[in-house]
Scaffold this motif. Sequence first.
Motif, PDB file in Angstrom:
ATOM      1  N   SER A 185      57.984  52.180 -25.374  1.00 36.71           N
ATOM      2  CA  SER A 185      57.326  52.040 -24.071  1.00 36.71           C
ATOM      3  C   SER A 185      57.599  50.627 -23.564  1.00 36.71           C
ATOM      4  CB  SER A 185      55.734  52.247 -24.666  1.00 36.71           C
ATOM      5  OG  SER A 185      55.320  51.220 -25.510  1.00 36.71           O
ATOM      6  N   PRO A 186      57.070  50.255 -22.290  1.00 38.22           N
ATOM      7  CA  PRO A 186      57.013  48.770 -21.970  1.00 38.22           C
ATOM      8  C   PRO A 186      56.215  47.891 -23.000  1.00 38.22           C
ATOM      9  CG  PRO A 186      56.461  50.278 -20.116  1.00 38.22           C
ATOM     10  CD  PRO A 186      56.278  51.148 -21.301  1.00 38.22           C
ATOM     11  N   ARG A 187      55.232  48.314 -23.565  1.00 39.90           N
ATOM     12  CA  ARG A 187      54.857  47.392 -24.488  1.00 39.90           C
ATOM     13  C   ARG A 187      55.537  47.309 -25.590  1.00 39.90           C
ATOM     14  NH1 ARG A 187      52.267  42.917 -25.733  1.00 39.90           N
ATOM     15  NH2 ARG A 187      50.785  43.155 -27.706  1.00 39.90           N
ATOM     16  N   GLN A 188      56.126  48.197 -26.270  1.00 38.24           N
ATOM     17  CA  GLN A 188      57.151  47.920 -27.517  1.00 38.24           C
ATOM     18  C   GLN A 188      58.329  47.207 -27.083  1.00 38.24           C
ATOM     19  OE1 GLN A 188      57.709  52.503 -28.192  1.00 38.24           O
ATOM     20  NE2 GLN A 188      56.919  52.174 -30.141  1.00 38.24           N
ATOM     21  N   CYS A 189      58.707  47.095 -25.773  1.00 36.72           N
ATOM     22  CA  CYS A 189      59.818  46.373 -25.412  1.00 36.72           C
ATOM     23  C   CYS A 189      59.478  44.842 -25.479  1.00 36.72           C
ATOM     24  CB  CYS A 189      60.378  46.798 -24.192  1.00 36.72           C
ATOM     25  SG  CYS A 189      61.302  48.153 -24.252  1.00 36.72           S
ATOM     26  N   GLU A 190      58.180  44.678 -25.151  1.00 39.59           N
ATOM     27  CA  GLU A 190      57.415  43.488 -25.229  1.00 39.59           C
ATOM     28  C   GLU A 190      57.268  42.922 -26.509  1.00 39.59           C
ATOM     29  OE1 GLU A 190      53.892  43.559 -23.188  1.00 39.59           O
ATOM     30  OE2 GLU A 190      54.449  43.739 -21.200  1.00 39.59           O
ATOM     31  N   LEU A 191      57.084  43.458 -27.243  1.00 41.15           N
ATOM     32  CA  LEU A 191      56.768  43.143 -28.622  1.00 41.15           C
ATOM     33  C   LEU A 191      58.225  43.067 -29.463  1.00 41.15           C
ATOM     34  CD1 LEU A 191      54.081  45.487 -29.852  1.00 41.15           C
ATOM     35  CD2 LEU A 191      53.724  43.354 -29.572  1.00 41.15           C
ATOM     36  N   ALA A 192      59.262  43.695 -28.755  1.00 39.62           N
ATOM     37  CA  ALA A 192      60.720  43.497 -29.580  1.00 39.62           C
ATOM     38  C   ALA A 192      61.136  42.150 -29.178  1.00 39.62           C
ATOM     39  CB  ALA A 192      61.718  44.586 -28.825  1.00 39.62           C
ATOM     40  N   ASN A 193      60.823  41.727 -27.974  1.00 35.81           N
ATOM     41  CA  ASN A 193      61.196  40.441 -27.475  1.00 35.81           C
ATOM     42  C   ASN A 193      60.615  39.112 -28.362  1.00 35.81           C
ATOM     43  OD1 ASN A 193      63.335  41.507 -25.812  1.00 35.81           O
ATOM     44  ND2 ASN A 193      61.900  41.337 -24.037  1.00 35.81           N
ATOM     45  N   ALA A 194      59.322  39.539 -28.577  1.00 34.94           N
ATOM     46  CA  ALA A 194      58.540  38.648 -29.238  1.00 34.94           C
ATOM     47  C   ALA A 194      59.039  38.536 -30.764  1.00 34.94           C
ATOM     48  CB  ALA A 194      57.019  38.818 -29.242  1.00 34.94           C
ATOM     49  N   GLU A 195      59.482  39.850 -31.232  1.00 39.61           N
ATOM     50  CA  GLU A 195      59.988  39.735 -32.566  1.00 39.61           C
ATOM     51  C   GLU A 195      61.208  38.993 -32.726  1.00 39.61           C
ATOM     52  OE1 GLU A 195      62.641  40.801 -35.540  1.00 39.61           O
ATOM     53  OE2 GLU A 195      63.026  41.243 -33.530  1.00 39.61           O
ATOM     54  N   TYR A 196      62.436  38.999 -31.670  1.00 42.05           N
ATOM     55  CA  TYR A 196      63.454  38.380 -31.469  1.00 42.05           C
ATOM     56  C   TYR A 196      63.290  37.017 -31.596  1.00 42.05           C
ATOM     57  CZ  TYR A 196      66.975  35.757 -28.894  1.00 42.05           C
ATOM     58  OH  TYR A 196      67.840  34.733 -28.524  1.00 42.05           O
ATOM     59  N   ILE A 197      62.326  36.327 -30.576  1.00 40.94           N
ATOM     60  CA  ILE A 197      62.038  34.865 -30.649  1.00 40.94           C
ATOM     61  C   ILE A 197      61.922  34.560 -31.820  1.00 40.94           C
ATOM     62  CG2 ILE A 197      60.609  33.314 -29.565  1.00 40.94           C
ATOM     63  CD1 ILE A 197      60.477  35.196 -26.973  1.00 40.94           C
ATOM     64  N   GLU A 198      60.780  35.026 -32.496  1.00 37.84           N
ATOM     65  CA  GLU A 198      60.447  34.580 -33.689  1.00 37.84           C
ATOM     66  C   GLU A 198      61.315  34.482 -35.021  1.00 37.84           C
ATOM     67  OE1 GLU A 198      56.639  35.359 -36.771  1.00 37.84           O
ATOM     68  OE2 GLU A 198      57.178  36.988 -35.600  1.00 37.84           O
ATOM     69  N   ARG A 199      62.115  35.676 -35.014  1.00 37.31           N
ATOM     70  CA  ARG A 199      62.983  35.856 -36.032  1.00 37.31           C
ATOM     71  C   ARG A 199      64.221  34.957 -35.769  1.00 37.31           C
ATOM     72  NH1 ARG A 199      67.087  39.265 -35.436  1.00 37.31           N
ATOM     73  NH2 ARG A 199      65.858  40.438 -34.066  1.00 37.31           N
ATOM     74  N   ASP A 200      64.662  34.705 -34.365  1.00 40.19           N
ATOM     75  CA  ASP A 200      65.951  33.888 -34.084  1.00 40.19           C
ATOM     76  C   ASP A 200      65.491  32.563 -34.614  1.00 40.19           C
ATOM     77  OD1 ASP A 200      68.332  33.236 -32.805  1.00 40.19           O
ATOM     78  OD2 ASP A 200      67.303  32.316 -31.224  1.00 40.19           O
ATOM     79  N   ALA A 201      64.180  32.161 -34.293  1.00 36.07           N
ATOM     80  CA  ALA A 201      63.829  30.762 -34.777  1.00 36.07           C
ATOM     81  C   ALA A 201      63.980  30.506 -36.214  1.00 36.07           C
ATOM     82  CB  ALA A 201      62.325  30.343 -34.151  1.00 36.07           C
ATOM     83  N   ALA A 202      63.351  31.589 -36.902  1.00 39.63           N
ATOM     84  CA  ALA A 202      63.325  31.740 -38.411  1.00 39.63           C
ATOM     85  C   ALA A 202      64.984  31.600 -39.054  1.00 39.63           C
ATOM     86  CB  ALA A 202      62.664  32.820 -39.038  1.00 39.63           C
ATOM     87  N   ASN A 203      65.773  32.207 -38.373  1.00 45.85           N
ATOM     88  CA  ASN A 203      67.221  32.287 -38.567  1.00 45.85           C
ATOM     89  C   ASN A 203      67.705  31.109 -38.679  1.00 45.85           C
ATOM     90  OD1 ASN A 203      67.379  34.892 -39.579  1.00 45.85           O
ATOM     91  ND2 ASN A 203      67.750  35.830 -37.424  1.00 45.85           N
ATOM     92  N   ILE A 204      67.277  30.171 -37.531  1.00 44.30           N
ATOM     93  CA  ILE A 204      68.162  28.901 -37.418  1.00 44.30           C
ATOM     94  C   ILE A 204      67.602  27.911 -38.230  1.00 44.30           C
ATOM     95  CG2 ILE A 204      68.165  26.863 -35.906  1.00 44.30           C
ATOM     96  CD1 ILE A 204      68.345  29.070 -33.555  1.00 44.30           C
ATOM     97  N   THR A 205      66.292  28.117 -38.778  1.00 41.33           N
ATOM     98  CA  THR A 205      65.556  27.199 -39.811  1.00 41.33           C
ATOM     99  C   THR A 205      66.214  27.618 -41.016  1.00 41.33           C
ATOM    100  OG1 THR A 205      63.318  27.038 -38.686  1.00 41.33           O
ATOM    101  CG2 THR A 205      63.543  26.753 -41.022  1.00 41.33           C
ATOM    102  N   TRP A 206      66.496  28.792 -41.438  1.00 38.34           N
ATOM    103  CA  TRP A 206      67.143  29.192 -42.531  1.00 38.34           C
ATOM    104  C   TRP A 206      68.610  28.521 -42.688  1.00 38.34           C
ATOM    105  CZ3 TRP A 206      65.219  30.482 -47.047  1.00 38.34           C
ATOM    106  CH2 TRP A 206      66.180  31.132 -48.073  1.00 38.34           C
TER     107      TRP A 206
END
Length: 330
Positions: A185-206
């Motif tokens: 759903s469109p909402r799931q895609c919004e949540l996917a992008n939010a997940e990407y942003i958070e995980r990308d930042a965590a990966n760079i920190t790691w």
Amino acid sequence: MNKRLIAGFVFSLCAAAAPAQSFSFGLWGDMPYKKAGDATRMPALLRSISGSDIAFSIYNGDIKDGSSACSDQVYTQALQMFGQIRQPVVYVPGDNEWTDCHRTNNGGFDPLERLAHLRRVMIPSTRSLGQRQMELTRQGKLGEKFVENARFQHRDITFLTFNIPGSNNNLVLDEYECSDKSARSPRQCELANAEYIERDAANITWLREGFAKASAMKSRGIVVVMQADPGFDLPETGSDDESQAKGVSAYRRFVDALVTETQYFDGQVLLVHGDTHFFKVDKPLYSPAKLLPNLTRVQTFGSPSIHWVRVVVQPKTRHVFNIQPVIVQQ
């Protein structure tokens, strides 16, 4: 000179002649794929890895193919596969076991629900998988975000693993991509992008924390492992810079951070990924005209090429990592 002194002298000479702190480890992933009929060939691969001299192996994602259902059974079968390996196995997630599960031919699962399931099932403890296990440092707590990212030290080498999967790192670029052959759903895609942003930042920190730890321990080398091919094949495509394509745009911040950390690291960096299924060793950064000399890329085998890679670590040598493809006879 008495016999005890002679024996001690001979032992000292032998120790000096042997490569200090040498060891080997294995790399494999993107297998087995049901659609390629890999199941009959996997026993030979598992025997080859288990019967080798490696200290441990790292599996860099894709426990199934991208057009089969993301059922709970897939994850338990993968755990059974890893349990057949004598040495420790460090698991790194791929896109086929969570990012791509929204596809209708994958069963139309919610990728974020599958990621949460993966974190609970595939990461059952702070230790590795395999018959013999080793302790790992995890970025997150068990069952929670980023638990799949791991760090460990083996002799003079620091190892860092990351949840950076194919399919553009779970970033959804537009409405068409959101709904194409998908149950999202469109909402799931919004949540996917939010997940990407958070995980990308965590990966760079790691990543930054890992390089800092390696430098503090005076590591001779760092091994960085993820699943995705972030778009490195620009020398093979003429004037086209593949790394700037929209379909790999979600890897740019991590790769830029990796370049920065590698530039200031006094040692060798081995970047390992799968996703493209074709064995390759090269130096893809910075560009065809300018090398980042202390970074080497290894792209591992993948279905239907059921083989693995043995890396011999020789910390006292200039290049540290000796990369050897292991062709499994069926």
